[in-house]
Design an enzyme around this catalytic site. Structure first.
Site, PDB file in Angstrom:
ATOM      1  CG  LEU A 103      -1.926  -1.198   1.224  1.00  0.00           C
ATOM      2  CD1 LEU A 103      -2.474  -1.460   2.615  1.00  0.00           C
ATOM      3  CD2 LEU A 103      -3.049  -0.916   0.228  1.00  0.00           C
ATOM      4  CE  LYS A 126      12.272   1.285   0.379  1.00  0.00           C
ATOM      5  NZ  LYS A 126      12.397   0.878  -0.984  1.00  0.00           N
ATOM      6  CB  THR A 182       8.273   2.109   1.654  1.00  0.00           C
ATOM      7  OG1 THR A 182       8.884   1.152   0.792  1.00  0.00           O
ATOM      8  CG2 THR A 182       9.344   2.925   2.362  1.00  0.00           C
TER       9      THR A 182
END
Ligand code: NAD
Length: 300
Positions: free
Chosen positions: A65, A169, A94
């Site tokens: 999403l 990340k 993310t």
């Protein structure tokens, strides 16, 4: 064959869901967009009427999403309670570390196993099944998620507890954003000093300035391997997404009182480039703002 619920079939999710279906799993897919649902159906998924319906008999739930608010909304209102308690929940979006930790804590309190598993790699890697997944969660949750992530990726790494995937990340992408800006300004300076970019590439890619933004993703057209620079900076990883990740990195840095001056500078430069109409271009196109060759589009 497992029953997989896949929520969020956009640029990334469509290829990922298709790979799970191709591997023989029964994929019940849901997205707010009818066009995205039609594409998923054509790729072998089964159309669900809602996220809760998709999750209702699932062994695995995967979400892809846009941002933290969508993830929180979908889990709190559609998945927790609707999915069987034995299902493993995997969020590949993310999002900010705080929301990732909150949603996992809520899922665990409701009796589920859950991991955050954001990805490195763009749309092409999602389609090819060659993403890199960085995962956060308990050992048990990671082990349950791993076989499904391996279908969609070439590397699946357990980074630590809940939220560790998101932390990895955004740290990686902060480094990428800063190293791309440094690579761009270096090539612009080299050219102004009269160096041929191909010659400079041959030297620096084998010297101490060598870095991924130069050797694998060179922002100068015609130099190094094929990159978005060779396609007028189309495709690849959009400036808007790089900016999103840099903002998440700055938010995270603030939350733990970390000093990140290069990340902050990269965020400011990408904000300027997006405001000049570069948001849809690959993030390496920022070289055109730096060397002053960027022409602001009429509609920006
Ligand atoms: P996207 O906007 O193309 O897709 C998101 C999809 O989610 C859309 O189809 C949207 O309709 C759907 N959606 C939104 N709210 C929903 C809801 N409540 N229920 C069901 N569906 C809903 O985005 P994307 O490019 O696929 O990126 C997805 C995530 O992956 C983002 O978090 C992004 O930062 C991350 N990411 C993207 C890339 C990339 O290159 N595009 C690379 C790495 C990571």
């Amino acid at each position: 064959m497992a029953k997989v619920a896949f929520i969020g079939l956009g640029n990334m999710g469509s290829g990922m869901a298709a790979n799970l279906a191709k591997a023989g799993h029964e994929v019940r897919a849901f997205d707010l967009s009818d066009a995205a649902l039609a594409k998923a159906e054509a790729a072998g998924c089964i159309r669900a009427a809602s996220a809760a319906e998709a999750a209702s008999e699932a062994d695995v739930v995967v979400t892809m999403l846009p941002a933290g608010k969508h993830v929180e909304d979908v889990y709190e209102n559609s998945i927790l309670g609707a999915a069987p308690k034995a299902a493993i929940l995997i969020d590949c979006s993310t999002i900010d570390v705080t929301t990732a930790r909150k949603v996992i804590a809520d899922a665990e309190a409701a009796g589920y196993q859950m991991v955050d598993a954001p990805v490195s790699g763009g749309i092409a890697a999602a389609e090819a099944g060659t993403l890199t997944f960085m995962c956060g969660g308990t050992d048990k949750a990671f082990e349950a998620a791993q076989p499904f992530l391996e279908i969609m990726g070439k590397a699946v790494i357990h980074a630590g507890g809940a939220g560790a995937g998101q932390a990895a990340k955004i740290c990686n992408n902060m480094l990428l954003g800063a190293s791309m800006v440094a690579t761009c300004e270096t090539f612009a300076l080299a050219q102004k000093l009269g160096l041929d970019p191909q010659t400079f590439f041959a030297i620096s890619s084998q010297a101490s300035g060598q870095n991924w933004s130069m050797t694998s993703y060179c922002p100068v057209p015609g130099v190094g391997p094929q990159t978005p620079a060779d396609r007028d900076y189309e495709g690849g990883f959009a400036t808007a997404l790089m900016l999103k990740d840099l903002k998440l990195a700055m938010e995270a840095a603030q939350s733990v009182n970390a000093y990140t001056p290069m990340g902050a500078e990269a965020e400011e430069l990408y904000t300027r480039f997006a405001n000049l109409g570069g948001a849809g271009k690959d993030f390496s196109a920022i070289i055109k703002m730096i060397d002053d060759s960027w022409e602001k589009p009429a509609d920006a």
